[in-house]
Each structure stands twice: as C-alpha cells, then as structure tokens.
Design a protein around this motif. Structure first.
Motif, PDB file in Angstrom:
ATOM      1  N   GLY A   1       0.806  -1.208   0.000  1.00  0.00           N
ATOM      2  CA  GLY A   1       0.000   0.000   0.000  1.00  0.00           C
ATOM      3  C   GLY A   1       0.844   1.266   0.000  1.00  0.00           C
TER       4      GLY A   1
ATOM      5  N   GLU B   1     -12.076   0.604   2.240  1.00  0.00           N
ATOM      6  CA  GLU B   1     -10.899   0.354   1.413  1.00  0.00           C
ATOM      7  C   GLU B   1     -10.794   1.477   0.383  1.00  0.00           C
TER       8      GLU B   1
ATOM      9  N   LEU C   1      -3.424   3.387   2.032  1.00  0.00           N
ATOM     10  CA  LEU C   1      -3.657   3.016   3.424  1.00  0.00           C
ATOM     11  C   LEU C   1      -3.739   4.209   4.365  1.00  0.00           C
TER      12      LEU C   1
ATOM     13  N   ARG D   1      -5.394   7.102   8.936  1.00  0.00           N
ATOM     14  CA  ARG D   1      -5.422   5.725   8.483  1.00  0.00           C
ATOM     15  C   ARG D   1      -6.775   5.376   7.888  1.00  0.00           C
TER      16      ARG D   1
ATOM     17  N   GLY E   1      -5.790   0.162   8.208  1.00  0.00           N
ATOM     18  CA  GLY E   1      -4.451   0.479   7.716  1.00  0.00           C
ATOM     19  C   GLY E   1      -3.780  -0.623   6.943  1.00  0.00           C
ATOM     20  N   SER E   2      -4.568  -1.600   6.479  1.00  0.00           N
ATOM     21  CA  SER E   2      -4.022  -2.708   5.686  1.00  0.00           C
ATOM     22  C   SER E   2      -4.795  -2.832   4.376  1.00  0.00           C
TER      23      SER E   2
END
Length: 275
Positions: free
Chosen positions: A126, A233, A247, A253, A257-258
């Motif tokens: 990301g 997302e 991200l 965030r 954050g993934s």
C-alpha cells in the motif's frame, strides 16, 4: 530504438524541432500502453482513447489506428520488450509560434519503449497520499500534453513524504495526479463518473468490469473527501500502478491500515487478465 517521423531510430539520432507545437504550446496528445509478455494490454481501448483525444483537440492522426498498432508492435519487437510501457505522443506539428492552428503543419508521432516492472511491492504494502485542490482545466477526459498541474501535484506528494495526491474540486474527489481512485464502503465500490473531470482510465474500466463480474455493487458516483476518509478500502488504478491500495490519507489511516480483502480480490482477478 524509437519511432519518429516515419523511421525507427536510436534515441541519439532523434532531433525535435524547437518549432514543434508540442514544445512551446503543449499542443499534442499522448497515450501510455502497458506491455505484458511482449503484448500491448487493452490495445483496442487505448487506441479508441487516442483517437478520441485527437478528434477532440482537432489533430489529424498521421496514420490509421491499425498502422499505429503495427508500428508499436514492431517497436516492441525491435526493443525486445517483455514487460514495460510504450509511450506514444502526437503533436500538431512544426510551425512558427502563433496561437492559431497552422494551415500546413503535419502531425508528428513519437513512440518509445520503457522497461517498467510491475509495482508488486506497492500493491502488497500500500501507499500513502495527501489531498489537494484540483486546479486542472475542465477537459481532464482528454489525454493531452498539458500536465503541469499533475506534475506539481506529484511533487507536492513527494515533498510531504507520500506517494500520491488525491485531487478534489470543492471537496468532491475526482482522481489522483496520475491515476484514478476508487473506494469501497459497506461492500459498495464507488468511483467518480467518467465525465470531463477525470481521465477515462483503461485500468479503471477493466476494474469496473471485473467488479461487476464478481457481482460487486458498483456505483459511478462522486464522493467527498470526508467520505473517502471513512471508507473501508481505498485504491488507485492506472496503467503503471495497476490496483494499488491507499492506506493513509492526510495522515489518517484508512480502516485498519491494511490492504482490504476486496482490493486484494480485484488484484488477483486483474492479474488473470494478462497472465
């Protein structure tokens, strides 16, 4: 090996005239093709966009679309390009500097190849972005050489230690400095409508087709920067970035954050379109 003025030439043998209108007016169009396994990806869609850009800015293509395709295929072969990009630029031609279209200038086509690996690390890990006001002209749907606002935005991102800029007009998200942007909220995929305010991205179109084939709920609907920060997302799409998750935006965030699960699913489906 480059292609310029009807010839395949080494780069050092190319001499661009200072009277080329692309040089002093940005009077031209361009297209960037992705090459996977030695083949132009989504060739027909790129050619249609090239043809549309030329028509809208009233530049006559120097060759037919079929002939341009043949030139680019030969260029790939001459450069033994397996994975990378092909850049194509067409200017209105050479003429003494004056704003009106020259009566007898002949359009000039320049094309070359660049080895560009897939952005695997960025897609897996990301990237981060900031938001900035979209100060570009109102024909962002055309792929023209007038890219100073885009370059300034990209540099602003680097100055802030991030990789991309999310552009907005009065809080309405449009796209990024060199890519389209999408967000997912409550399993719905949102992206700005393909009007004059964004480039009609080829990868964007592929992703929308893939999302629909996966029976995802897709809405080509504008959203705000506030909604973007609350997304589940966020990812960008583009010829060189493919599908890359964002991200963090403005230091905030996105979700956990993934890279999100739907983004990863789309990445896998996208890879299948050329693997």
């Amino acid at each position: 090996m480059y292609f310029y003025k009807n010839q395949f030439l080494p780069k050092n043998d190319i001499h661009i005239s200072p009277d080329d209108r692309g040089y002093y007016f940005g009077d031209g169009i361009y297209e960037v093709f992705r090459v996977y396994q030695g083949t132009l990806y989504e060739q027909e869609a790129h050619m249609q966009r090239l043809q549309r850009s030329a028509s809208e800015v009233r530049i006559e293509l120097p060759y037919t679309i079929d002939k341009i395709g043949e030139i680019l295929t030969e260029l790939i072969h001459k450069n033994a390009l397996v994975e990378g990009t092909v850049y194509v630029q067409i200017t209105r031609g050479e003429a003494p500097r004056a704003h009106p279209f020259p009566a007898h200038a002949e359009p000039v086509l320049l094309a070359y190849c660049t080895t560009v690996p897939r952005p695997v690390a960025a897609m897996q890990q990301g990237i981060q972005a900031i938001t900035l006001a979209d100060i570009r002209w109102l024909r962002c749907d055309l792929k023209t050489l007038n890219l100073l606002p885009n370059t300034m935005a990209k540099q602003a991102a680097l100055d802030h230690g991030v990789q991309e800029v999310v552009l907005h007009r009065d809080g309405i998200v449009t796209e990024c400095s060199a890519s389209n942007i999408m967000m997912i909220k409550d399993n719905v995929l949102y992206t700005h409508p393909a009007n004059h305010l964004i480039l009609h991205g080829i990868t964007r179109a592929v992703v929308l087709r893939l999302a629909q084939s996966l029976e995802m709920n897709v809405k080509e609907q504008a959203f705000t920067t506030e909604q973007l920060l609350l997304a589940d997302e966020v990812f960008i799409t583009g010829t060189t970035v493919e599908i890359t998750p964002i991200l963090q935006i403005d230091g905030k965030r996105i979700a956990n954050g993934s890279p999100g699960p739907l983004t990863q699913t789309l990445q896998r489906e996208f890879e299948r379109t050329f693997a």
